[in-house]
Scaffold this motif. Structure first.
Motif, PDB file in Angstrom:
ATOM      1  N   UNK A 214      31.249  44.840  38.635  1.00 46.37           N
ATOM      2  CA  UNK A 214      30.983  44.304  40.084  1.00 46.37           C
ATOM      3  C   UNK A 214      30.154  43.373  40.262  1.00 46.37           C
ATOM      4  N   UNK A 215      29.337  43.437  39.439  1.00 42.16           N
ATOM      5  CA  UNK A 215      27.768  42.119  39.175  1.00 42.16           C
ATOM      6  C   UNK A 215      29.058  40.454  39.763  1.00 42.16           C
ATOM      7  N   UNK A 216      29.984  40.479  38.288  1.00 42.73           N
ATOM      8  CA  UNK A 216      30.924  39.278  38.155  1.00 42.73           C
ATOM      9  C   UNK A 216      31.183  39.128  39.352  1.00 42.73           C
ATOM     10  N   UNK A 217      32.644  39.853  40.106  1.00 47.28           N
ATOM     11  CA  UNK A 217      32.614  39.788  41.826  1.00 47.28           C
ATOM     12  C   UNK A 217      31.506  39.619  42.961  1.00 47.28           C
ATOM     13  N   UNK A 218      30.311  39.940  42.476  1.00 48.27           N
ATOM     14  CA  UNK A 218      29.422  39.659  43.356  1.00 48.27           C
ATOM     15  C   UNK A 218      29.507  38.085  43.804  1.00 48.27           C
ATOM     16  N   UNK A 219      29.277  37.882  41.973  1.00 52.89           N
ATOM     17  CA  UNK A 219      28.622  36.758  42.229  1.00 52.89           C
ATOM     18  C   UNK A 219      29.268  35.454  41.685  1.00 52.89           C
TER      19      UNK A 219
END
Length: 188
Positions: free
Chosen positions: A17-22
């Motif tokens: 999720x953090x990678x996608x938000x990045x």
């Protein structure tokens, strides 16, 4: 690592999720409406993990489609992302190549997806084939979402896994392929 999307361990899912938000900041115009996939598409998450760190992630979505009178078991790539600090090291290519190989082993006929035109060489370097002039039509028959809609600059890529799909390969370039994955995953 491969998991049905719903079974991805929470610590890994949080990193994805953090990678996608990045990659797609939630407040940006390029952010998808949601990263949740339609369970009917049987999403499988593939992660490239080093120790406890997710370096790259993608999802594989599957469904049947009919094209030029033939029924195919199809799958596509969705939400392909590499950790910003790990880009340029071949992690994304390694994962996209592994996904193509996994899809070939899943009793599928064909892999189909779109990407932004500048990413075409990346996907081709991972073994995917460009389908010139091909347009994927997502959404639903009542609310189609074609990959050639205004403002998009997409190309269609494919992998032909079964002998039947390979024998009908010529039906795909320069065609409109009715994928129709639904309202949640309008276009994988």
């Amino acid at each position: 690592m491969n998991f049905p999307e719903a079974d991805t361990p929470p610590a890994l899912n949080k990193q994805v999720s953090e990678l996608r938000d990045e990659a797609w900041p939630p407040d940006s115009a390029s952010a998808p409406g949601t990263f949740a996939h339609d369970p009917a598409l049987r999403p499988v998450s593939m992660l490239l993990v080093d120790g406890a760190t997710v370096l790259a992630a993608l999802d594989i979505l599957t469904k049947e489609l009919v094209h030029a009178g033939q029924r195919y078991r199809a799958a596509g790539l969705s939400t392909v992302v590499t950790r910003g600090t790990a880009r340029g090291q071949g992690h994304g290519r390694r994962l996209v190549t592994a996904a193509r190989e996994a899809m070939a082993a899943m009793d599928l006929d064909i892999g189909l997806f779109t990407c932004d035109r500048p990413l075409q060489p990346f996907y081709e370097s991972a073994g995917w084939q460009h389908l010139p002039g091909a347009v994927l039509i997502g959404g639903t028959p009542q609310a189609p979402f074609p990959s050639d809609r205004p403002g998009f600059d997409k190309v269609t890529l494919a992998g032909f896994f079964s002998s039947r799909a390979r024998s009908h390969r010529s039906a795909f370039p320069h065609s409109r392929i009715e994928l129709y994955p639904g309202e949640i995953d309008k276009l994988w």
